[in-house]
Design a protein around this motif. Structure first.
Motif, mmCIF file in Angstrom:
data_model
loop_
_atom_site.group_PDB
_atom_site.id
_atom_site.type_symbol
_atom_site.label_atom_id
_atom_site.label_comp_id
_atom_site.label_asym_id
_atom_site.label_seq_id
_atom_site.Cartn_x
_atom_site.Cartn_y
_atom_site.Cartn_z
ATOM 1 N N TYR A 162 58.541 7.008 7.296
ATOM 2 C CA TYR A 162 57.687 5.936 6.750
ATOM 3 C C TYR A 162 56.372 5.875 7.545
ATOM 4 O O TYR A 162 56.334 5.348 8.666
ATOM 5 C CB TYR A 162 58.327 4.544 6.806
ATOM 6 N N HIS A 218 65.800 4.620 12.955
ATOM 7 C CA HIS A 218 65.974 5.175 11.600
ATOM 8 C C HIS A 218 65.686 6.662 11.696
ATOM 9 O O HIS A 218 64.560 7.064 11.982
ATOM 10 C CB HIS A 218 64.990 4.490 10.636
ATOM 11 N N HIS A 231 72.165 2.801 10.222
ATOM 12 C CA HIS A 231 72.563 3.281 8.879
ATOM 13 C C HIS A 231 72.847 4.778 8.819
ATOM 14 O O HIS A 231 72.309 5.483 7.966
ATOM 15 C CB HIS A 231 71.579 2.819 7.800
ATOM 16 N N CYS A 245 67.636 3.946 -1.946
ATOM 17 C CA CYS A 245 67.549 3.423 -0.588
ATOM 18 C C CYS A 245 67.404 4.629 0.329
ATOM 19 O O CYS A 245 67.626 5.764 -0.096
ATOM 20 C CB CYS A 245 68.788 2.604 -0.229
ATOM 21 N N ALA A 246 67.018 4.383 1.553
ATOM 22 C CA ALA A 246 66.850 5.493 2.492
ATOM 23 C C ALA A 246 67.566 5.180 3.793
ATOM 24 O O ALA A 246 67.318 4.121 4.359
ATOM 25 C CB ALA A 246 65.375 5.761 2.750
ATOM 26 N N GLY A 252 62.526 0.948 -1.741
ATOM 27 C CA GLY A 252 63.838 1.402 -1.269
ATOM 28 C C GLY A 252 64.630 0.287 -0.622
ATOM 29 O O GLY A 252 64.124 -0.438 0.230
ATOM 30 N N GLY A 253 65.876 0.180 -1.021
ATOM 31 C CA GLY A 253 66.754 -0.792 -0.375
ATOM 32 C C GLY A 253 67.745 -1.366 -1.363
ATOM 33 O O GLY A 253 67.489 -1.388 -2.570
HETATM 34 N N1 DUC Z 1 65.873 1.768 4.173
HETATM 35 C C1 DUC Z 1 65.823 1.171 2.983
HETATM 36 O O1 DUC Z 1 66.351 1.686 2.010
HETATM 37 N N2 DUC Z 1 65.164 -0.006 2.896
HETATM 38 C C2 DUC Z 1 64.622 -0.678 3.995
HETATM 39 C C3 DUC Z 1 64.468 0.076 5.201
HETATM 40 C C4 DUC Z 1 65.271 1.292 5.272
HETATM 41 O O2 DUC Z 1 65.389 1.883 6.304
#
Ligand code: DUC
Ligand code: ZN
Length: 457
Positions: free
Chosen positions: A154, A181, A237, A286-287, A335-336
């Motif tokens: 990002y 991340h 995540h 999402c990521a 994303g999310g």
């Molecule tokens: N991933 C997402 O999908 N949304 C928010 C931030 C992230 O790391």
């Protein structure tokens, strides 16, 4: 006001046993067999499981991303959390590049204070590194911020290797920790260019541009930087079997690494991105993206054997109208996923009731470990005298179905639609107060800020 919970089965990280809980005001006064009422109000919880309030250490409420703002702010997000048994969230304060950490903290207090229905703390995002940011660190720790976030992807937030190293070294001085991340930004960009050049602009391209190897590469990359910086780190995540392999390798050479995963990586897979209708697929963007069933199995196994320490949601909600922004260009889909309400029951149902994990593991990954990792154990994460009386009551005999209609989130949909659940969260107590009763939220906006110390695990 005293309250005696009689006859319940308490779940802790190290055992499950019959015991009574006596609360006095906001805290737990005693835990033991056959406690006398001594004038307390008595609730019979025979046949129920009692967990310490769940902690969701990864939410994004009221966050501006992709030229839009998340559907949930602290009002709807924390109410939704509470409804699902989460009594504390840790959200990511996110100053823009060029803004100070203290500005970011002030902004997040403005977003959360007086609106939150569960208790809350903040991680601080470090998306820039210079002397003035470094000089702000002591004030962050004084304000109860002991955990930080960095992004390897990002453009608006990512931080290069050099700054990441400096930031990790600086955090080390204070006993702070960073969650990172991990995705390889450069190769993702190349894959996106190729897909667009080939006219592959639908949601199906999203997972193909973020393959497992690019999470594993970034995890390995981070872990080598952390090795040189000589610091523990958290992989947030984590979604793939390959990334688990990299963490195991780092641990084998003596590094301290913590792993968080999320319910969507445990329960959903990437086949949804190929659904023919745009919004049916885009809602899952999402990521990192959803992965394969083999990854799900590897994650469940890693939860069961203790490789993974926490399960949080990465709740970052957008409505289907907001997801529409990516028609014709999948990179513009915000994303999310929403999930802050469903985490507890999904872990109980797919995890404990279906035999993938023990109740003790569920307690560790939802309550005990996040409390320890983020420096609030003792007050949170445990059913013991002196702790906040945050109690989740689960009826293991009840059944349910997850539906959008039942969600408090403003997203308007749930990625877990139609999943049948074993067990039901019947009551949630926040600092001694009955906050949720049979699905009804009785106490709103009574959440309080929880300053945190350094990690306890
Ligand atoms: N991933 C997402 O999908 N949304 C928010 C931030 C992230 O790391
Ligand atoms: Zn996130």
């Amino acid at each position: 006001m005293k309250h005696l919970f009689k006859g319940g089965t308490l779940v802790t990280g190290s055992g499950t046993f019959r015991a009574d809980i006596l609360t006095d005001g906001e805290t737990i006064a005693a835990v033991g067999q056959d406690l006398p009422p001594h004038g307390a109000a008595v609730t019979d919880v025979t046949g129920k499981l009692l967990f310490p309030g769940f902690i969701d250490a990864h939410t994004h409420f009221d966050l501006d991303v992709c030229n839009t703002t998340t559907a949930d702010d602290f009002a709807s997000g924390t109410k939704s959390a509470l409804r699902g048994g989460t009594t504390t969230v840790i959200d990511f304060a996110c100053p823009n590049k060029g803004e100070s950490l203290s500005y970011g903290l002030k902004l997040w207090h403005e977003k959360a204070d007086g609106k939150s229905s569960c208790d809350y703390g903040f991680h601080m995002t470090i998306d820039d590194w210079n002397e003035s940011i470094e000089a702000e660190l002591p004030a962050m720790f004084d304000a109860g911020i002991s955990s930080f976030k960095m992004y390897m992807t990002y453009p608006a937030m990512m931080i290069g290797d050099k700054d990441m190293y400096y930031a990790l070294r600086a955090l080390r001085q204070y006993g702070g920790i960073a969650g990172v991340h991990c995705e390889n930004a450069g190769v993702i960009d190349a894959l996106i260019e190729q897909h667009k050049r080939d006219g592959l602009t639908g949601p199906g391209s999203h997972p193909r541009c973020r393959p497992n190897a690019l999470e594993a590469e970034a995890v390995a990359h981070l872990l080598r930087i952390a090795q040189v910086a000589d610091v523990p780190v958290i992989i947030v995540h984590l979604s793939t079997a390959e990334a688990l392999h990299e963490v195991r390798a780092a641990r084998a050479r003596g590094q301290q690494v913590y792993i968080e995963t999320c319910p969507h990586y445990l329960l959903l897979d990437d086949s949804v991105y190929d659904l023919p209708e745009y919004s049916a697929a885009a809602r899952y963007v999402c990521a990192p993206p959803l992965r394969k069933k083999a990854d799900q199995q590897a994650l469940w196994q890693a939860l069961a054997d203790g490789t993974i320490q926490t399960v949080s949601t990465d709740h970052c909600s957008f409505t289907l109208q907001q997801k529409d922004a990516g028609r014709g260009d999948f990179t513009k889909i915000p994303g999310g996923l929403p999930g802050v309400q469903t985490r507890g029951i999904l872990l109980y149902s797919a995890g404990v009731a279906e035999g993938r994990i023990t109740p003790e593991t569920m307690c560790r990954v939802l309550s005990e470990n996040p409390a320890k990792l983020y420096g609030m154990f003792g007050r949170k994460g445990v059913l013991a005298p002196g702790a906040d009386a945050d109690i989740v009551v689960i009826d293991p005999a009840a059944e349910g179905v997850i539906t959008a209609a039942d969600q408090i989130s403003s997203a308007g949909y749930t990625p877990f639609e139609g999943i049948k659940t074993h067990g039901r969260i019947t009551q949630v107590y926040l600092r001694g107060q009955l906050a949720v009763d049979n699905g009804e939220v009785l106490a709103e906006r009574t959440g309080t800020y929880i300053p945190r110390g350094v990690r306890q695990m």
